[in-house]
Design a protein around this motif. Structure first.
Motif, mmCIF file in Angstrom:
data_model
loop_
_atom_site.group_PDB
_atom_site.id
_atom_site.type_symbol
_atom_site.label_atom_id
_atom_site.label_comp_id
_atom_site.label_asym_id
_atom_site.label_seq_id
_atom_site.Cartn_x
_atom_site.Cartn_y
_atom_site.Cartn_z
ATOM 1 N N ALA A 98 0.841 -1.204 0.000
ATOM 2 C CA ALA A 98 0.000 0.000 0.000
ATOM 3 C C ALA A 98 0.872 1.249 0.000
ATOM 4 O O ALA A 98 0.566 2.238 -0.660
ATOM 5 C CB ALA A 98 -0.913 -0.004 1.223
ATOM 6 N N ILE A 101 2.486 1.487 -3.713
ATOM 7 C CA ILE A 101 1.671 1.804 -4.888
ATOM 8 C C ILE A 101 0.475 2.682 -4.546
ATOM 9 O O ILE A 101 -0.352 2.952 -5.408
ATOM 10 C CB ILE A 101 1.182 0.513 -5.583
ATOM 11 N N GLY A 102 0.377 3.116 -3.315
ATOM 12 C CA GLY A 102 -0.748 3.988 -2.954
ATOM 13 C C GLY A 102 -1.811 3.229 -2.192
ATOM 14 O O GLY A 102 -2.161 2.103 -2.541
ATOM 15 N N THR A 104 -4.943 3.512 -1.951
ATOM 16 C CA THR A 104 -6.242 3.211 -2.556
ATOM 17 C C THR A 104 -6.092 2.631 -3.958
ATOM 18 O O THR A 104 -6.996 2.717 -4.783
ATOM 19 C CB THR A 104 -7.107 4.479 -2.631
ATOM 20 N N HIS A 105 -4.929 2.060 -4.237
ATOM 21 C CA HIS A 105 -4.712 1.397 -5.516
ATOM 22 C C HIS A 105 -5.725 0.252 -5.672
ATOM 23 O O HIS A 105 -6.050 -0.417 -4.686
ATOM 24 C CB HIS A 105 -3.278 0.847 -5.548
ATOM 25 N N PRO A 106 -6.230 0.023 -6.876
ATOM 26 C CA PRO A 106 -7.234 -1.043 -7.059
ATOM 27 C C PRO A 106 -6.786 -2.393 -6.525
ATOM 28 O O PRO A 106 -7.605 -3.156 -5.999
ATOM 29 C CB PRO A 106 -7.401 -1.101 -8.581
#
Lengths: 364, 297
Positions: A98, A101-102, A104-106
């Motif tokens: 998380a 890659i962020g 809220t990444h899918p």
């Protein structure tokens, strides 16, 4: 079929297939179904506060982790003093990704079941690596290996910028069929998800234990030389036990991260490893009901101790640090007393109650 | 180059403390095959008793040092008596788990005392100006730590080699049944092993407390840092504990001196021993001086 399959009063097995059934009698099966139905239905009828749901979710996550610990310590007879680290590996698989890659990444919020599996896989890899000394050594050394893994894990999380130096790494809210799971039904949603995972894992463990590998584990625990002579490979079996334990711990860790919407290193310290061990011992090493009873008992104990220290805070001076003292004191006493007086744990009480009811009105 | 020698000196000081902490651990393992996970808590307890006797009761520090060793001697003996005596004959795994529980209990007990959360330091009783030799300096407290460690380890080695009780302890560690059959009381030997481990732990605690100050976290952590040392030295070898203690101390000091701050690394001294431990377990599990266990059916 000569034996009564509804209410057996003893062992009337005539072949091995009967002995290996998951449910011995229809009554067992029925009770299991009713128990499951209760677990699934009660939140619909009772309005539980978020605080209560949080505690129950915590217990269920611990149940999944303790399945793993029970496989290693209870069934394979190897002490693991680093189980929280394996849980942490799972938690940080999700949290680290998380952060990379962020939040809220899918991949994190849509494909979260995949992430939970991946976390389990990662836990399994680390479990296998830490278990490797088992190829040459006995349980004593493995306790030390797991302890050192715990120390290495804590250090890695605390000092690596990749993991935010142990500070909380946030993870986004997950999506379900009806859109994003919101604040109000977050704990509610995760209660069901964790429950499903816990039930699947429990059935998996039960199933494993009647398979060849599960019986290998028990044979190696009871006498590894005899098991070797029977054609099993004790070393490989132990590595296998550690791998499985790592998997369960990893899954529990991923659930932990998603439920708390993040991971911080203070949930995976040596202290927590000892708490997991206490849960396994109190519940009953080497029993499946014990994995359920232990976490529930320990969390109840913890809640009671919190109440006690809050209450004592009203008349004791501030410098007297009861809150921090009670936790280790209580857990330590519980571990020692259970090992001294009831080494088979609370599962044994459950067994005694069952056989009493089953045989009533006769004593035995 | 001075820096290097300074690191060597402090490595030897740290190492000798490790050796002394590991000594108590090895004593228990040697006689009863139990890994005492609560050793760090006993070390901390010993150090706190010295402080309490010196500051709260006003005894001279040397007397309270000896008194603390006597108190932990009996304390550890009663721990063995209360918790472990009834577990003789149980699987070794449950005995080890009892020591894990003991660690937790002792943690709780120490948190109940004022020592749990605060830092203290012993009153100064040695000259504060360090001894300097060509730029390399060593403080009096460190020097005294090394000397006391050397004396204690010498005494323990003599005890095991020559005295009757020491020989009977070696006999028990070799073969319990054979020892019993020649009239050695195995439970008494276990109790004595714990008692002597407590004694050496108190000495270690007092020395560590004198050098680094009294902090429960630091003192208790020694019980865990001792594991890499005993694994490197071989679990049941006193000489191994000494050699491995010094090696580990040197490795830690070099790591702190040369690795930290470079390549974005930090606190490597805390983790390197455990990495070494895992590697040793994979390739040389019985350590440098440990006896190889041979199993016969």
């Amino acid at each position: 079929m000569s034996a009564n399959r509804f209410l057996a009063t003893g062992n009337f097995f005539t072949d091995y297939r009967q002995e290996q059934r998951i449910f011995r009698t229809h009554l067992d099966r029925g009770m299991f179904v009713v128990f499951l139905a209760c677990l699934f239905a009660w939140p619909l009828f009772f309005e539980a506060s978020n605080r209560t749901m949080l505690v129950i979710n915590n217990i269920l996550i611990a149940v999944v982790a303790v399945y793993g610990l029970n496989l290693v310590t209870g069934f394979a007879g190897l002490i693991s003093i680093g189980h929280a680290a394996f849980v942490g590996v799972g938690a940080y698989t999700v949290a680290g990704l998380a952060r990379a890659i962020g939040a809220t990444h899918p991949l994190i919020v849509h494909w979260w079941p995949l992430m939970i599996l991946a976390a389990g896989g990662m836990g399994a890899v680390f479990g296998a690596f830490v278990g490797l000394p088992a190829m040459r050594l006995k349980h004593l050394y493995l306790a030390i290996a797991t302890l050192s893994f715990q120390m290495i894990f804590t250090w890695t999380i605390k000092f690596m910028p990749t993991f935010n130096q142990g500070q909380m790494i946030p993870v986004g809210r997950v999506s379900w069929i009806g859109g994003t799971v919101g604040r109000n039904n977050h704990y509610f949603f995760w209660y069901y998800m964790i429950l499903v995972v816990a039930v699947i894992c429990g059935l998996a463990v039960r199933n494993l234990l009647r398979s060849r590998y599960g019986r290998c584990l028990v044979a190696v625990r009871d006498n590894d030389r005899a098991a070797d002579a029977m054609g099993m490979h004790p070393g490989l079996t132990k590595v296998y036990a550690f791998t499985l334990a790592g998997f369960f711990a990893g899954v529990a860790g991923a659930l932990h991260t998603y439920m708390f919407r993040g991971a911080g290193f203070e949930s995976f310290t040596l202290h927590h490893s000892i708490t997991y061990l206490a849960m396994a011992i109190v519940g009953g090493l080497g029993t499946l009901p014990g994995s359920l009873l232990g976490p529930a008992a320990i969390y109840t104990l913890e809640l009671q101790m919190e109440h006690l220290s809050e209450w004592s805070g009203t008349f004791l001076p501030d410098s007297f640090n009861l809150a921090t003292a009670l936790r280790p004191l209580g857990f330590g006493l519980v571990i020692v007393l259970f090992l001294m007086f009831e080494p088979r744990g609370m599962a044994n009480w459950w067994r005694i109650c069952r056989s009493y009811v089953k045989l009533w009105p006769f004593r035995y | 180059m001075t820096y290097f020698f300074q690191l060597v000196v402090s490595g030897i000081v740290v190492g000798s403390i490790y050796a002394l902490s590991a000594l108590g651990f090895v004593l228990i393992y040697k006689s009863s095959r139990v890994l005492n996970i609560a050793h760090g808590q006993i070390i901390a307890g010993g150090a706190f008793i010295v402080y309490a006797l010196t500051v709260f009761l006003g005894l001279p520090i040397y007397i309270s040092f000896v008194a603390s060793m006597v108190i932990t001697f009996f304390l550890a003996m009663s721990v063995e008596r209360i918790f472990l005596r009834r577990l003789i004959g149980e699987p070794i795994i449950s005995v080890i788990m009892v020591t894990i529980g003991l660690m937790s209990i002792l943690n709780g007990v120490i948190y109940l005392t004022p020592f749990g959360s605060m830092n203290y330091s012993f009153p100064e009783f040695l000259p504060t100006t360090p001894i300097s030799l060509g730029g390399v300096s060593i403080s009096w407290t460190q020097l005294m730590g090394v000397v006391i460690t050397a004396i204690l380890i010498g005494a323990f080695s003599w005890f095991f080699k020559r005295s009757t009780i020491g020989i009977s302890m070696r006999a028990v560690s070799d073969d319990q049944f054979a020892a019993m059959s020649v009239g050695i009381s195995v439970p008494r030997v276990f109790g004595l092993a714990w008692a002597m481990a407590g004694l050496s732990a108190a000495a270690a605690g007092a020395i560590i407390g004198n050098i680094t100050g009294l902090n429960f976290e630091t003192l208790g952590a020694f019980g865990i840092t001792v594991f890499p040392v005993v694994i490197l030295g071989g679990l049941d070898s006193i000489i191994g504990a000494v050699v491995a203690g010094v090696i580990m101390g040197l490795i830690q000091q070099f790591a702190a001196g040369y690795l930290d701050g470079n390549w974005g690394l930090n606190g490597t001294a805390d983790v390197l021993p455990y990495i070494i431990l895992l590697v040793i377990l994979l390739f040389k599990p019985h350590g440098l001086f440990g006896t190889h266990e041979i199993e016969r059916v």
